[in-house]
Design a protein around this motif. Structure first.
Motif, PDB file in Angstrom:
ATOM      1  N   HIS A   1      26.196  42.740  47.464  1.00 38.31           N
ATOM      2  CA  HIS A   1      27.630  42.927  47.236  1.00 38.31           C
ATOM      3  C   HIS A   1      27.957  43.062  45.746  1.00 38.31           C
ATOM      4  O   HIS A   1      28.892  43.773  45.382  1.00 38.31           O
ATOM      5  N   LEU A   2      27.215  42.382  44.902  1.00 41.75           N
ATOM      6  CA  LEU A   2      27.451  42.545  43.463  1.00 41.75           C
ATOM      7  C   LEU A   2      27.137  43.961  43.007  1.00 41.75           C
ATOM      8  O   LEU A   2      27.823  44.519  42.148  1.00 41.75           O
ATOM      9  N   LYS A   3      26.113  44.559  43.589  1.00 40.71           N
ATOM     10  CA  LYS A   3      25.788  45.939  43.240  1.00 40.71           C
ATOM     11  C   LYS A   3      26.815  46.923  43.792  1.00 40.71           C
ATOM     12  O   LYS A   3      26.976  48.022  43.258  1.00 40.71           O
ATOM     13  N   GLN A   4      27.522  46.536  44.866  1.00 39.51           N
ATOM     14  CA  GLN A   4      28.561  47.392  45.427  1.00 39.51           C
ATOM     15  C   GLN A   4      29.832  47.393  44.582  1.00 39.51           C
ATOM     16  O   GLN A   4      30.689  48.248  44.757  1.00 39.51           O
ATOM     17  N   SER A   5      29.951  46.417  43.691  1.00 40.37           N
ATOM     18  CA  SER A   5      31.170  46.297  42.878  1.00 40.37           C
ATOM     19  C   SER A   5      30.848  46.617  41.424  1.00 40.37           C
ATOM     20  O   SER A   5      30.920  45.751  40.547  1.00 40.37           O
ATOM     21  N   SER A   6      30.528  47.858  41.173  1.00 40.99           N
ATOM     22  CA  SER A   6      30.094  48.255  39.832  1.00 40.99           C
ATOM     23  C   SER A   6      31.196  48.090  38.790  1.00 40.99           C
ATOM     24  O   SER A   6      30.918  47.826  37.620  1.00 40.99           O
ATOM     25  N   LYS A   7      32.471  48.197  39.210  1.00 44.21           N
ATOM     26  CA  LYS A   7      33.564  48.054  38.260  1.00 44.21           C
ATOM     27  C   LYS A   7      33.862  46.605  37.920  1.00 44.21           C
ATOM     28  O   LYS A   7      34.452  46.310  36.888  1.00 44.21           O
ATOM     29  N   GLU A   8      33.478  45.683  38.797  1.00 46.64           N
ATOM     30  CA  GLU A   8      33.789  44.266  38.597  1.00 46.64           C
ATOM     31  C   GLU A   8      32.573  43.467  38.130  1.00 46.64           C
ATOM     32  O   GLU A   8      32.689  42.550  37.323  1.00 46.64           O
ATOM     33  N   SER A   9      31.400  43.782  38.654  1.00 44.55           N
ATOM     34  CA  SER A   9      30.199  43.008  38.347  1.00 44.55           C
ATOM     35  C   SER A   9      29.496  43.551  37.111  1.00 44.55           C
ATOM     36  O   SER A   9      29.592  44.736  36.779  1.00 44.55           O
ATOM     37  N   THR A  10      28.764  42.661  36.464  1.00 46.62           N
ATOM     38  CA  THR A  10      27.961  43.047  35.298  1.00 46.62           C
ATOM     39  C   THR A  10      26.489  42.858  35.612  1.00 46.62           C
ATOM     40  O   THR A  10      26.126  42.270  36.634  1.00 46.62           O
ATOM     41  N   GLY A  11      25.658  43.341  34.726  1.00 44.86           N
ATOM     42  CA  GLY A  11      24.222  43.140  34.906  1.00 44.86           C
ATOM     43  C   GLY A  11      23.855  41.668  34.902  1.00 44.86           C
ATOM     44  O   GLY A  11      22.903  41.255  35.582  1.00 44.86           O
ATOM     45  N   ALA A  12      24.596  40.868  34.151  1.00 44.82           N
ATOM     46  CA  ALA A  12      24.324  39.431  34.097  1.00 44.82           C
ATOM     47  C   ALA A  12      24.574  38.775  35.446  1.00 44.82           C
ATOM     48  O   ALA A  12      23.862  37.838  35.839  1.00 44.82           O
ATOM     49  N   ASP A  13      25.577  39.249  36.192  1.00 38.47           N
ATOM     50  CA  ASP A  13      25.857  38.695  37.517  1.00 38.47           C
ATOM     51  C   ASP A  13      24.679  38.931  38.456  1.00 38.47           C
ATOM     52  O   ASP A  13      24.236  38.025  39.177  1.00 38.47           O
ATOM     53  N   VAL A  14      24.174  40.141  38.454  1.00 42.32           N
ATOM     54  CA  VAL A  14      23.040  40.471  39.317  1.00 42.32           C
ATOM     55  C   VAL A  14      21.801  39.696  38.882  1.00 42.32           C
ATOM     56  O   VAL A  14      21.043  39.184  39.727  1.00 42.32           O
ATOM     57  N   SER A  15      21.580  39.573  37.593  1.00 40.47           N
ATOM     58  CA  SER A  15      20.411  38.834  37.089  1.00 40.47           C
ATOM     59  C   SER A  15      20.475  37.364  37.506  1.00 40.47           C
ATOM     60  O   SER A  15      19.456  36.753  37.843  1.00 40.47           O
ATOM     61  N   ARG A  16      21.662  36.805  37.495  1.00 39.96           N
ATOM     62  CA  ARG A  16      21.816  35.412  37.885  1.00 39.96           C
ATOM     63  C   ARG A  16      21.477  35.240  39.361  1.00 39.96           C
ATOM     64  O   ARG A  16      20.814  34.270  39.755  1.00 39.96           O
ATOM     65  N   ALA A  17      21.922  36.166  40.189  1.00 40.84           N
ATOM     66  CA  ALA A  17      21.608  36.092  41.615  1.00 40.84           C
ATOM     67  C   ALA A  17      20.102  36.244  41.851  1.00 40.84           C
ATOM     68  O   ALA A  17      19.514  35.565  42.702  1.00 40.84           O
ATOM     69  N   GLN A  18      19.479  37.127  41.097  1.00 34.05           N
ATOM     70  CA  GLN A  18      18.030  37.291  41.225  1.00 34.05           C
ATOM     71  C   GLN A  18      17.296  36.030  40.776  1.00 34.05           C
ATOM     72  O   GLN A  18      16.264  35.656  41.355  1.00 34.05           O
ATOM     73  N   SER A  19      17.811  35.345  39.762  1.00 30.83           N
ATOM     74  CA  SER A  19      17.207  34.101  39.306  1.00 30.83           C
ATOM     75  C   SER A  19      17.302  33.014  40.388  1.00 30.83           C
ATOM     76  O   SER A  19      16.343  32.278  40.637  1.00 30.83           O
ATOM     77  N   VAL A  20      18.461  32.944  41.039  1.00 26.80           N
ATOM     78  CA  VAL A  20      18.621  31.968  42.134  1.00 26.80           C
ATOM     79  C   VAL A  20      17.625  32.259  43.248  1.00 26.80           C
ATOM     80  O   VAL A  20      17.001  31.337  43.801  1.00 26.80           O
TER      81      VAL A  20
END
Length: 556
Positions: free
Chosen positions: A281-300
């Motif tokens: 879902h973070l990747k679906q929201s390119s206007k709202e999410s940043t690369g840091a958001d996706v990286s944090r989810a991958q870290s979890v």
């Protein structure tokens, strides 16, 4: 506004009736009112004369004249007066009589509405007016605007009492009203206005009020994804994350390109320990999410995987470290991550810390049904068996048995679940049997019963402390001290075990060891007079010994 799919409510039925009622001319209505209440048939002319005599009628007539011109208004009045009155009966007449009776008894111009469940008062309902004279749609709008301004100026808490939320509200004190409670009738409010009101409540931290307003907006127009997404934000602020996920999913179902809803949903999944869904879902929201958001989810995701691998290897230190790191990265409301931490703390003999994860102020509290539906049967069963073990460690044996039984019902084929259930039942039975024997002053048998429980649940602080009490009754103070020390290793805050060890050390004349325990207890129980007295006596004994008294025995 779209047509409601639900059956019409009481307000809706009343609205239907009011439309029928407005088809009759006002002159006929007033004539029928007069007839219903026992009077003779009044002529239209006499009715018009009575209205003309009232200041309210003159004011309304003036407004009509200004809109249409004096000549037009006069012509309309004359035509109305010339028309014969048509009598009507049935539901319309019954409602007229009910209104008039209420006005006569209460001395008010409010309408009264009877429903199957309650009685509600409201000043204006649709275009029905308590006052005399004809009414136009424009007049109704003007009155509604005036009332809205009056309500806005009234000192009601949060300013949303009249927004049609269905809450019980209390109007400002009036001489005639007596401060009676009434249920606010639903207004035909613009759902966008309700959303704005909800946003304001959210900004002020009134999350429950915001949820209610968003709900009202959704009831009026469920096709607006922003209403669902905003409600999800308010639910999340209340800690109702699983409900928030459901509303966010509805928002993206309505509008798959709604970036903010995708971003919010990704954040919720991350907090709940579902990193794969969060990443999607973070990747679906390119206007709202940043690369840091996706990286944090991958870290979890990586942290949880490492913690599970370490658990299979029984490397409890790594389990704890990786689970705590997952929480720091965003999975702060994930039951499975919390369970990994608690299990590691139990195995590391840190029972108090494990208990705090389930019973502390920041503990997660999800229902069994919603957790099972959201996290799956196997995932929730694991959380339950860890909780059962924490309950046993804390001495809540009955709770442990009930929780383990629930886990067994969810996942009966799981060997680990079955093992925990058997251990919980055996430990609870041993403790209960030991308690009964202790009450019967059969201390040796009670000691053996507690020992059986410890075979099933080694290192259990409650069973150790109870067995220490049996040793003390049998005069075996050395063994009692050993059991109390074992209980305090896993639960340093276990005051009962510390007090018992201090008392046994007094019997053994170990004054320094006893004084250390009493000094800790006086910090934990500052108002306990017995502890103060015991500490004073031990200090006197120790001072006497240091001043040339009898040599102390070897310290334990």
């Amino acid at each position: 506004m779209t047509e409601s799919r639900d059956p019409p409510t009481g307000c809706a039925m009343f609205g239907i009736y009011s439309g029928m009622f407005r088809r009759s001319r006002r002159s006929a209505s007033m004539t029928s009112l007069h007839r219903v209440n026992g009077g003779g048939a009044a002529s239209p002319a006499s009715d018009s004369d009575a209205q003309e005599a009232s200041p309210a009628h003159r004011e309304r007539k003036g407004r009509q004249d200004r809109r249409k011109g004096v000549g037009g208004g006069a012509t309309r009045t004359t035509a109305t007066a010339a028309e014969p009155a048509s009598e009507y009966t049935g539901m319309a007449a019954e409602l007229d009589k009910m209104i008039l009776d209420h006005q006569r008894v209460k001395g008010t111009t409010q309408l009264v509405r009877a429903t199957s469940g309650n009685m509600m008062l409201h000043r204006n309902l649709g275009n029905l007016n308590a006052g005399g004279g004809g009414s136009s749609a424009r007049n109704s709008v003007e009155r509604a605007a005036k009332q809205a301004n009056e309500r806005k100026a009234s000192p009601l808490t949060n300013g949303y009492a009249f927004s049609g939320m269905g809450n019980i509200v209390k109007e400002s004190a009036k001489p005639s009203g007596g401060g009676d409670l009434c249920r606010a009738l639903s207004h035909r409010t613009d759902p966008e206005k309700l959303k704005e009101m909800g946003n304001e409540e959210y900004r002020q931290g009134h999350y429950a009020e915001a949820v209610a307003l968003y709900d009202q907006a959704i009831m009026m127009d469920a096709r607006r994804p922003a209403y669902w997404s905003n409600k999800a934000a308010a639910l999340a602020a209340l800690g109702r994350l699983i409900e928030a996920v459901g509303d966010c999913k509805e928002a993206v179902r309505i509008d798959p390109s709604f970036d903010r809803a995708h971003h919010r949903l990704g954040g919720l999944y991350l907090r709940l320990g579902e990193p794969d869904k969060a990443i999607y879902h973070l990747k679906q929201s390119s206007k709202e999410s940043t690369g840091a958001d996706v990286s944090r989810a991958q870290s979890v995701k990586s942290r949880i995987a490492k913690s599970n691998d370490a658990r299979r290897l029984k490397n409890w230190i790594t389990v704890l470290q990786e689970a705590q790191a997952a929480v720091s990265d965003g999975a702060d409301c994930a039951p499975q991550v919390m369970a990994l931490q608690a299990e590691a703390l139990l195995r590391l003999q840190r029972h108090d810390e494990a208990d705090a994860l389930f019973t502390g102020a920041a503990a997660l509290r999800f229902g069994v049904d919603e957790s099972t539906k959201f996290f799956g049967t196997f995932g929730h069963a694991y959380v339950l068996i860890v909780r059962a073990q924490v309950d046993m460690a804390a001495g809540r044996f009955e709770d442990a048995v009930a929780t383990a039984q629930t886990a067994f019902q969810l996942d009966p084929s799981n060997r680990e679940v079955t093992n925990v259930q058997r251990r919980a039942k055996a430990a609870a039975a041993a403790r209960l049997r030991g308690n009964d024997l202790f009450k019967a002053a059969k201390f040796a048998e009670a000691c053996a019963a507690y020992g059986e429980g410890l075979e099933r649940e080694p290192g259990n602080a409650v069973l150790l402390c109870n067995r220490a009490a049996c040793h003390a009754k049998l005069g075996r103070h050395e063994k009692a001290v050993e059991d109390c020390s074992g209980a305090l290793v896993v639960r340093p805050s276990y005051s009962k075990a510390r007090l018992r060890r201090a008392d046994c050390n007094v019997k053994l004349e170990r004054w320094e060891a006893s004084m250390r325990d009493y000094q800790v207890l006086i910090q934990e129980l500052p108002e306990n007079e017995d502890v103060k007295k015991a500490l004073s006596e031990v200090q006197a004994k120790l001072n006497s010994q240091r001043n040339g008294g009898a040599p102390a025995r070897s310290q334990h």
